[in-house]
Motif scaffolding. Structure first.
Motif, PDB file in Angstrom:
ATOM      1  N   ASN A 225       0.756  -0.933   0.224  1.00 41.14           N
ATOM      2  CA  ASN A 225      -0.287  -0.004   0.049  1.00 41.14           C
ATOM      3  C   ASN A 225       0.997   1.153  -0.011  1.00 41.14           C
ATOM      4  N   GLU A 226       2.173   0.908   0.440  1.00 41.68           N
ATOM      5  CA  GLU A 226       2.609   2.052   0.303  1.00 41.68           C
ATOM      6  C   GLU A 226       3.753   2.256  -0.540  1.00 41.68           C
TER       7      GLU A 226
ATOM      8  N   SER B 180       6.117   2.569  -4.849  1.00 43.87           N
ATOM      9  CA  SER B 180       5.333   3.843  -5.193  1.00 43.87           C
ATOM     10  C   SER B 180       6.960   3.573  -6.697  1.00 43.87           C
TER      11      SER B 180
ATOM     12  N   ASP C 112       1.479   2.661  -8.441  1.00 44.29           N
ATOM     13  CA  ASP C 112       1.580   1.554  -6.793  1.00 44.29           C
ATOM     14  C   ASP C 112       1.372   0.555  -7.409  1.00 44.29           C
TER      15      ASP C 112
ATOM     16  N   ARG D 152      -1.532  -0.692  -5.142  1.00 39.55           N
ATOM     17  CA  ARG D 152      -2.443  -0.156  -4.161  1.00 39.55           C
ATOM     18  C   ARG D 152      -4.035  -1.627  -3.958  1.00 39.55           C
ATOM     19  N   THR D 153      -4.096  -2.027  -5.255  1.00 44.39           N
ATOM     20  CA  THR D 153      -4.960  -2.636  -5.767  1.00 44.39           C
ATOM     21  C   THR D 153      -4.193  -3.992  -7.132  1.00 44.39           C
TER      22      THR D 153
ATOM     23  N   TRP E  95       9.346   2.757  -0.988  1.00 40.33           N
ATOM     24  CA  TRP E  95       8.575   3.096  -0.128  1.00 40.33           C
ATOM     25  C   TRP E  95       9.258   3.494   1.873  1.00 40.33           C
TER      26      TRP E  95
ATOM     27  N   ASN F   7       1.170  -7.134  -8.594  1.00 41.97           N
ATOM     28  CA  ASN F   7       0.497  -7.381  -7.341  1.00 41.97           C
ATOM     29  C   ASN F   7      -0.963  -8.095  -6.978  1.00 41.97           C
TER      30      ASN F   7
ATOM     31  N   GLN G 299      -3.070  -9.081  -4.854  1.00 45.18           N
ATOM     32  CA  GLN G 299      -3.133  -8.031  -3.713  1.00 45.18           C
ATOM     33  C   GLN G 299      -3.982  -9.778  -3.000  1.00 45.18           C
TER      34      GLN G 299
ATOM     35  N   CYS H 112       0.365  -9.089   0.115  1.00 44.81           N
ATOM     36  CA  CYS H 112       0.472  -7.772   1.206  1.00 44.81           C
ATOM     37  C   CYS H 112       1.254  -6.978   1.522  1.00 44.81           C
TER      38      CYS H 112
ATOM     39  N   CYS I  97       5.669  -6.842  -4.272  1.00 38.96           N
ATOM     40  CA  CYS I  97       5.449  -6.298  -5.332  1.00 38.96           C
ATOM     41  C   CYS I  97       6.159  -7.372  -6.452  1.00 38.96           C
TER      42      CYS I  97
END
Length: 131
Positions: free
Chosen positions: A33-34, A36, A68, A70-71, A88, A107, A109, A124, A127
């Motif tokens: 989630n962090e 880039s 990112d 995140r999804t 990150w 990723n 997810q 979680c 990447c």
């Protein structure tokens, strides 16, 4: 610290071409989630998470300064840069890419939990960059 990997391919035939593919999977343990990834701004890519086959094969242009994960992410970038920065809070690394024409940012997810070789909650914090 650095780590280097080289792949050498030779064609034993002097009259026939040799087609081949090689994938290097760089699994990065980082807070998904962090994370880039940059610089990919302006790069052309396909988004393999799109619902329809037509959309999955439609080339897009990256509009984000930093990408990112995140999804659920599975994006294949054309003409990748020679260096990619993955960062990150509290960490990061630079990947130097040479001789590969595409870069995949992936990723899974929650879908990662269905993969037999994925550690529990591994999606979680991971990447993957394929080149």
């Amino acid at each position: 610290m650095s780590f280097s990997t080289d792949i050498h391919v030779s064609n034993p035939s002097s009259s026939e071409t040799l087609d081949f593919q090689a994938l290097l999977h760089t699994y990065i343990r980082a807070p998904a989630n962090e994370v880039s990834i940059a610089p990919l701004l302006g790069k052309r890519y396909i988004d393999k998470t799109e619902k329809s086959p037509e959309a999955r094969n439609t080339v897009k242009e990256e509009k984000r300064t930093a990408v990112d994960v995140r999804t659920f992410t599975d994006s294949v970038y054309e003409e990748n840069p020679t260096e990619v920065n993955v960062s990150w809070p509290g960490g990061g690394l630079t990947l130097k890419l040479s001789g590969f024409t595409t870069l995949t940012v992936w990723n899974p997810q929650e879908t990662g939990s269905k993969m037999g070789d994925m550690e529990e909650n591994g999606w979680c914090v991971s990447c993957v960059l394929r080149y």
